[in-house]
Design an enzyme around this catalytic site. Structure first.
Site: not given
Ligand code: IPE
Ligand code: IPE
Ligand code: MG
Length: 254
Positions: A34, A51, A79, A81, A83, A85, A145, A210, A221
């Site tokens: 994240d 990204h 995730s 969720e 979608w 975005r 791995l 999330s 852990e």
């Molecule tokens: C969780 O991160 C999903 C991924 C890292 C792929 P998000 O950025 O989508 O989570 P929220 O919205 O902050 O909870």
């Molecule tokens: C994680 O980074 C990647 C995905 C969720 C795909 P974010 O895109 O959530 O980055 P922030 O949380 O907005 O900084």
């Molecule tokens: Mg994020």
């Protein structure tokens, strides 16, 4: 090489020369990658740049995990969720698996890494799915791995699907309700063939799951860092591993 690496890991005692494995390395590490967007924003860049940069971290951490003998590495890439975005960002994210695999598949092969995917294939664009399936197929016989991408993954959906399947079996009289236990549930999840994560890492300072592996993380852990995913290094990863190695897991016992 192994000794040097272990020394670099810090205070840890080296395993004896004949010991085949490092002491107490997590077998399965799961990571919520994240902070890509915020990393980019802080640099005055578009979110996409974050990204893109995050892909380099994927490579870095895959190799780092492989070197210390982690067996499974699950990376939350998208995730169910995500979608929500903006369309342009979703489109960009759906191109990353192809880009990543085009550049890295050769190296993954050379390092005996086996690629897998955990998530719902039906909603993925064909070009994304094709790249992933190709990587899975080409690396299927690798024995090192396991690099497990959580792509269009959501834990609640995963559990609901499992429960529906189980309910159908019960309704058909093929399964007794009393036979529904931890093991049965495990066998119906997308992780039926891999152990639960020993260690969960989340970057970027968010302290939540999330919708990630809610069943499987029951006794994992947890380790959080404020570092954004694009700047997460092998050293940060080692820090998490060292912390894990110091913890006592009790599973409710003494
Ligand atoms: C969780 O991160 C999903 C991924 C890292 C792929 P998000 O950025 O989508 O989570 P929220 O919205 O902050 O909870
Ligand atoms: C994680 O980074 C990647 C995905 C969720 C795909 P974010 O895109 O959530 O980055 P922030 O949380 O907005 O900084
Ligand atoms: Mg994020």
């Amino acid at each position: 090489m192994i000794k040097r690496l272990w020394a670099k890991l810090g205070k840890a005692t080296l395993p004896s020369a004949d010991s085949e494995a490092f002491d107490n390395v997590p077998r399965h590490v799961a990571i919520i990658m994240d902070g890509n967007g915020r990393w980019a924003k802080n640099r005055g860049l578009p979110r996409m740049a974050g990204h893109h940069s995050g892909m380099k971290t994927v490579k870095r951490i895959t190799m780092a995990a492989e070197r210390i003998g982690v067996k499974y590495l699950t990376l939350y890439a998208f995730s169910t969720e995500n979608w929500k975005r903006p369309r342009a960002e979703v489109d960009f994210l759906m191109k990353l698996p192809e880009q990543f695999l085009e550049v890295e598949l050769k190296d993954l092969m050379a390092n005996n890494v086996q690629v897998r995917m955990m998530g719902y294939r039906e909603d993925l664009p064909p070009h994304t799915l094709k790249a992933v399936e190709e990587a899975i197929e080409r690396t299927a016989k690798n024995t090192g791995l396991v690099l497990n991408f959580a792509l269009n993954y959501g834990s609640r959906k995963e559990m609901l699907e499992a429960i529906k399947e189980i309910a159908i079996d019960v309704k058909r009289g093929e399964l007794a309700p009393e036979a529904i236990d931890d093991r049965l549930m495990h066998s119906r999840l997308l992780t039926s063939d891999i152990p639960d994560p020993d260690l969960l890492i989340r970057t970027s300072g968010e302290l939540r799951l999330s919708n990630f592996m809610l069943w499987q993380l029951a006794y994992s852990e947890l380790w959080f860092t404020d570092v954004y995913w694009p700047e997460f290094t092998e050293e940060h990863f080692h820090e998490a591993i060292q912390e894990y190695r110091r913890r006592a897991r009790r599973y409710g016992g003494l």
